[in-house]
Design a protein around this motif. Sequence first.
Motif, PDB file in Angstrom:
ATOM      1  N   ARG A 554       0.807  -1.217   0.000  1.00 44.37           N
ATOM      2  CA  ARG A 554       0.000   0.000   0.000  1.00 44.37           C
ATOM      3  C   ARG A 554       0.844   1.273   0.000  1.00 44.37           C
ATOM      4  O   ARG A 554       0.503   2.225  -0.696  1.00 44.37           O
ATOM      5  CB  ARG A 554      -0.939  -0.022   1.208  1.00 44.37           C
ATOM      6  CG  ARG A 554      -1.907   1.152   1.252  1.00 44.37           C
ATOM      7  CD  ARG A 554      -2.864   0.998   2.419  1.00 44.37           C
ATOM      8  NE  ARG A 554      -3.613  -0.235   2.332  1.00 44.37           N
ATOM      9  CZ  ARG A 554      -4.372  -0.704   3.323  1.00 44.37           C
ATOM     10  NH1 ARG A 554      -4.450  -0.056   4.456  1.00 44.37           N
ATOM     11  NH2 ARG A 554      -5.039  -1.835   3.165  1.00 44.37           N
ATOM     12  N   PRO A 555       1.957   1.337   0.756  1.00 40.57           N
ATOM     13  CA  PRO A 555       2.763   2.566   0.690  1.00 40.57           C
ATOM     14  C   PRO A 555       3.225   2.898  -0.725  1.00 40.57           C
ATOM     15  O   PRO A 555       3.268   4.077  -1.093  1.00 40.57           O
ATOM     16  CB  PRO A 555       3.959   2.245   1.609  1.00 40.57           C
ATOM     17  CG  PRO A 555       3.436   1.223   2.568  1.00 40.57           C
ATOM     18  CD  PRO A 555       2.480   0.401   1.777  1.00 40.57           C
ATOM     19  N   PHE A 556       3.566   1.879  -1.516  1.00 37.13           N
ATOM     20  CA  PHE A 556       3.999   2.156  -2.892  1.00 37.13           C
ATOM     21  C   PHE A 556       2.848   2.729  -3.708  1.00 37.13           C
ATOM     22  O   PHE A 556       3.027   3.667  -4.486  1.00 37.13           O
ATOM     23  CB  PHE A 556       4.521   0.871  -3.529  1.00 37.13           C
ATOM     24  CG  PHE A 556       5.172   1.089  -4.867  1.00 37.13           C
ATOM     25  CD1 PHE A 556       6.519   1.360  -4.958  1.00 37.13           C
ATOM     26  CD2 PHE A 556       4.425   1.046  -6.029  1.00 37.13           C
ATOM     27  CE1 PHE A 556       7.122   1.581  -6.184  1.00 37.13           C
ATOM     28  CE2 PHE A 556       5.005   1.263  -7.254  1.00 37.13           C
ATOM     29  CZ  PHE A 556       6.366   1.534  -7.333  1.00 37.13           C
ATOM     30  N   ARG A 557       1.646   2.152  -3.532  1.00 44.96           N
ATOM     31  CA  ARG A 557       0.503   2.646  -4.301  1.00 44.96           C
ATOM     32  C   ARG A 557       0.159   4.084  -3.908  1.00 44.96           C
ATOM     33  O   ARG A 557      -0.242   4.884  -4.757  1.00 44.96           O
ATOM     34  CB  ARG A 557      -0.696   1.724  -4.094  1.00 44.96           C
ATOM     35  CG  ARG A 557      -0.530   0.362  -4.754  1.00 44.96           C
ATOM     36  CD  ARG A 557      -1.847  -0.402  -4.777  1.00 44.96           C
ATOM     37  NE  ARG A 557      -2.238  -0.828  -3.449  1.00 44.96           N
ATOM     38  CZ  ARG A 557      -1.855  -1.987  -2.898  1.00 44.96           C
ATOM     39  NH1 ARG A 557      -1.050  -2.794  -3.555  1.00 44.96           N
ATOM     40  NH2 ARG A 557      -2.246  -2.332  -1.703  1.00 44.96           N
ATOM     41  N   VAL A 558       0.322   4.418  -2.630  1.00 44.29           N
ATOM     42  CA  VAL A 558       0.076   5.797  -2.193  1.00 44.29           C
ATOM     43  C   VAL A 558       1.052   6.743  -2.892  1.00 44.29           C
ATOM     44  O   VAL A 558       0.664   7.808  -3.398  1.00 44.29           O
ATOM     45  CB  VAL A 558       0.212   5.905  -0.659  1.00 44.29           C
ATOM     46  CG1 VAL A 558       0.215   7.360  -0.219  1.00 44.29           C
ATOM     47  CG2 VAL A 558      -0.928   5.150   0.025  1.00 44.29           C
ATOM     48  N   ARG A 559       2.326   6.361  -2.932  1.00 42.00           N
ATOM     49  CA  ARG A 559       3.320   7.217  -3.598  1.00 42.00           C
ATOM     50  C   ARG A 559       3.065   7.296  -5.097  1.00 42.00           C
ATOM     51  O   ARG A 559       3.323   8.336  -5.712  1.00 42.00           O
ATOM     52  CB  ARG A 559       4.722   6.669  -3.317  1.00 42.00           C
ATOM     53  CG  ARG A 559       5.194   6.956  -1.888  1.00 42.00           C
ATOM     54  CD  ARG A 559       6.386   6.093  -1.516  1.00 42.00           C
ATOM     55  NE  ARG A 559       6.954   6.478  -0.227  1.00 42.00           N
ATOM     56  CZ  ARG A 559       6.452   6.145   0.946  1.00 42.00           C
ATOM     57  NH1 ARG A 559       5.333   5.429   1.001  1.00 42.00           N
ATOM     58  NH2 ARG A 559       7.022   6.524   2.063  1.00 42.00           N
ATOM     59  N   MET A 575      11.274   5.339  -3.028  1.00 43.16           N
ATOM     60  CA  MET A 575      10.798   3.982  -2.744  1.00 43.16           C
ATOM     61  C   MET A 575      11.189   3.012  -3.850  1.00 43.16           C
ATOM     62  O   MET A 575      11.535   1.860  -3.578  1.00 43.16           O
ATOM     63  CB  MET A 575       9.276   3.987  -2.539  1.00 43.16           C
ATOM     64  CG  MET A 575       8.706   2.604  -2.275  1.00 43.16           C
ATOM     65  SD  MET A 575       7.061   2.621  -1.530  1.00 43.16           S
ATOM     66  CE  MET A 575       7.484   2.850   0.195  1.00 43.16           C
ATOM     67  N   THR A 576      11.150   3.459  -5.111  1.00 45.26           N
ATOM     68  CA  THR A 576      11.561   2.591  -6.211  1.00 45.26           C
ATOM     69  C   THR A 576      13.040   2.266  -6.111  1.00 45.26           C
ATOM     70  O   THR A 576      13.464   1.121  -6.329  1.00 45.26           O
ATOM     71  CB  THR A 576      11.251   3.260  -7.564  1.00 45.26           C
ATOM     72  OG1 THR A 576       9.854   3.587  -7.625  1.00 45.26           O
ATOM     73  CG2 THR A 576      11.595   2.342  -8.713  1.00 45.26           C
ATOM     74  N   ALA A 577      13.857   3.263  -5.758  1.00 47.15           N
ATOM     75  CA  ALA A 577      15.287   3.013  -5.578  1.00 47.15           C
ATOM     76  C   ALA A 577      15.529   2.056  -4.411  1.00 47.15           C
ATOM     77  O   ALA A 577      16.387   1.164  -4.487  1.00 47.15           O
ATOM     78  CB  ALA A 577      16.016   4.335  -5.354  1.00 47.15           C
ATOM     79  N   ASP A 692      20.590   8.928  -8.069  1.00 47.80           N
ATOM     80  CA  ASP A 692      19.199   9.355  -8.114  1.00 47.80           C
ATOM     81  C   ASP A 692      18.452   8.620  -9.219  1.00 47.80           C
ATOM     82  O   ASP A 692      19.010   8.256 -10.253  1.00 47.80           O
ATOM     83  CB  ASP A 692      19.117  10.864  -8.356  1.00 47.80           C
ATOM     84  CG  ASP A 692      19.680  11.648  -7.188  1.00 47.80           C
ATOM     85  OD1 ASP A 692      19.598  11.142  -6.053  1.00 47.80           O
ATOM     86  OD2 ASP A 692      20.216  12.751  -7.416  1.00 47.80           O
ATOM     87  N   LEU A 693      17.173   8.394  -8.959  1.00 51.24           N
ATOM     88  CA  LEU A 693      16.305   7.742  -9.935  1.00 51.24           C
ATOM     89  C   LEU A 693      15.225   8.723 -10.342  1.00 51.24           C
ATOM     90  O   LEU A 693      14.501   9.257  -9.504  1.00 51.24           O
ATOM     91  CB  LEU A 693      15.665   6.483  -9.327  1.00 51.24           C
ATOM     92  CG  LEU A 693      14.623   5.765 -10.175  1.00 51.24           C
ATOM     93  CD1 LEU A 693      15.248   5.241 -11.461  1.00 51.24           C
ATOM     94  CD2 LEU A 693      13.994   4.626  -9.398  1.00 51.24           C
TER      95      LEU A 693
END
Length: 837
Positions: A554-559, A575-577, A692-693
């Motif tokens: 869920r945290p990823f979907r929020v971001r 978060m992706t990095a 950085d991404l």
Amino acid sequence: MDIVIITTIIASLFLLIGAAEPLAARLRLPYSVILAVLGILIGAGAIFFLQTDLTDALNPAAEAILGLPIRSNVFLYVFLPTLLFQATLGMNLGRMLDDWVPILLLAVVAVVVATVSVGYALSWASALPLTACLLIGAIVSTTDPSAVVSIFRSISAPRRLARIIEGESLLNDAAAISLFGLFMGFVMLGVPDPDLGEALARFPWLILGGAFTGWLLARCAVWIMALFSRFELAQLSVSIALPYLAYIGAEQVAGASGVIAVVAAGLTLNLTAPGRLPPQSWAMMRELWDVLAHWAGALIFILAALLIPRLLEEIRLTDFVLVGVVVVAAIAARMVILFGLLPLLSTLKLSPVVERPYRVAILWGGLRGAVTLALALAVTESFRVPDGIQRVVGILATGFTLFTLVVQGTTLRPVISWLGLDRLSPIDEALSRQVVAVALQTVREDVARTTDNYDLSHEIVRSEAKRFGERLDRAVKQAEESADILDRDRITLGLIALAGHERDVILSRVRERTISARMADQVLSTAESLIEGARTQGRNGYQRAARRSVAYGRPFRVRLRLHDWFGLAGPLARMTADRFELLLSQRLILRDLGPFIDGRIRRIHGRRVADLLQELLSRRIEAVETALEGLRLQYPGYAEELERRFIRRTALRLEEREYVAMRDDGLIGAEVHTALMQGLNARRAAIESRPDLDVRLQRVALVRQFPLFADLDEAALKRLGRALTTWYVDAGEVIIRKDSPARSVAFIASGAVELTAAGQTWRLGRGEMFGQMAVLSSRPRRAEVRAIAPTTLLVLDEERFRRLLERSETLRQAVRESANARGIDPSALLPDNVAST
């Protein structure tokens, strides 16, 4: 007071602290109980020697002890921030979030219920005003779980249970002290019957104001520490200042909760510091705070216990009845939570199940301690509180604390033994016998090799071999008697051992700096989830925890929504990095687990269990590889950068090992080694910062980057950008089902998908398309398409796609290549006027 006497007393207290821990272990009593007893004896002894005519020689020491500047502010402003801050630094926040429902229930709801229960029970049983009764309820609602946690750890209780109690202790004090402040204000203003609604309405600012203050100061502290990256002692000094400034700033400036501010500061530092500070600095900081918290906790118990004889000097017979009312009401309130509300939430799947024996242990382990005495002392010190209320508050809080320490504390271990929590389960008992047998066989082989390498007396060797062989025969016989363990149980025990070894590998990699400190907590959290999942639900629990470790939560979907709706790319990029680095770390760790299965687990549990565990491990490796491949397809350049970074870190680790070996062998001196390590640490610091991404997406700009649209002019690109619609799909979501009608073509803007058709599988990444075959052939789709990473698709309907195909030679060439790769004649798909161009 003479500084020599004060220094002597403080040194003596540290001597008592050092002796209390081994004494508690010998007497099998909680450490806090021993400290409290020592404090009471010292306080009572000082009063006795001042009042007796036996001798005057000890009067100066007694006067110095009773004259120590022990005030409530010393506890609240000096010791309490230390204890709270250290608890947050040592937390595994990811695992705490898994149990946030029971933690909040015990920490907040239970405090409110206990406050109200004790308050109204006292109001019914005494002539005290309701505000004073509720004040007493708030004071006695704080718990000190250190005793039950230490016992749970000594009996190898589930980590989740200890984590719930530790989480309760962290937030419990904040809730209780906030309520104490509210009702203390009513008592000082002389309000007999407070409006509870109005009182609770002030809670949001106490919490939010404190949280913001702590967060802001912690962010500033991390920024300052990052500037001092080469100076470890300077970073430690900044960390020492942080909790006290947060507490004082919230209490004195913001008018909010200082306890909440300290907790928020500690949590913020826990989340952000590992990625900004060198690993050795973060490790040193946690070790320093562990020592400080140990001293602070011990001192606060002894010093608070010194006050108990003084607080009980005016006790009356009726006060014993009121102490009994407080005891019954407090225990009843805790029972309502543990045996009423908590099982209800478990039934509704809102909270993990906490077994009844553990709930009984938590109930009886709810000891009160120094915070309760400190709050009572604050009441007795206030001249704005009527004398009668001061006396009753001091006596009831002290009496209830003594009951929990003397009665509950001394009987807690027998209660746990009665509940059977200190005994191994039949499965664990059978396993221990087999482990002993396997271990002794290995030891016998090693001893035999050792005796061959040394010229030992044959008589001694034979006698010791005979003695050892008899022990081995007994162990083997016991193991054979318990060989009827079900395969299901063997698999569970094997999975627990495998996850435990995985945790050891992680710690080893962190020490070697192959895995960054930023990732250490996350991969350790995964290992603990695997252990708990296997322990509670066997193979299914282990597999469920393994799937969660690579899933997008869920945290990823929020971001992702923040990025899509508001253009906030930073949280999603970080978060992706993190996910990139986490998957690379997991792949590294999982590849080290195979030999452990073939070695230890095969010898203990047999070939069948080892083969099954190897299969489960292979599935985990495949899942990690799939998730990693999805990210590589989405951000190919970034994956390469992270892998280069890993290789460089590994090379530095090996280089450091060579320097240490040369120093130990005497090939280089300490000065040369120091100079070499300084250069190595400088290179290591240069590669610690993660690249950085960039995950920002702008539709028109994105369309320009598509190789498929390279030959379109600017006007056509703008029209195409308006015609395309955006579609976001999560990992694992089915995008196209087999035999569904073909009405559109999708272009992958970011992410990766997997196509399955006729027993074959293709993976497509950023810049590629799918769905064109079914659209051009005007037949139902023959492939199923599933996202293997969070994917952003640009979708074009059939009519616009055909028009685009007529204008773009690059797109036609892509269709031809895709058809040829799947064994389809391109001329059968492209219209005649298009195929001929």
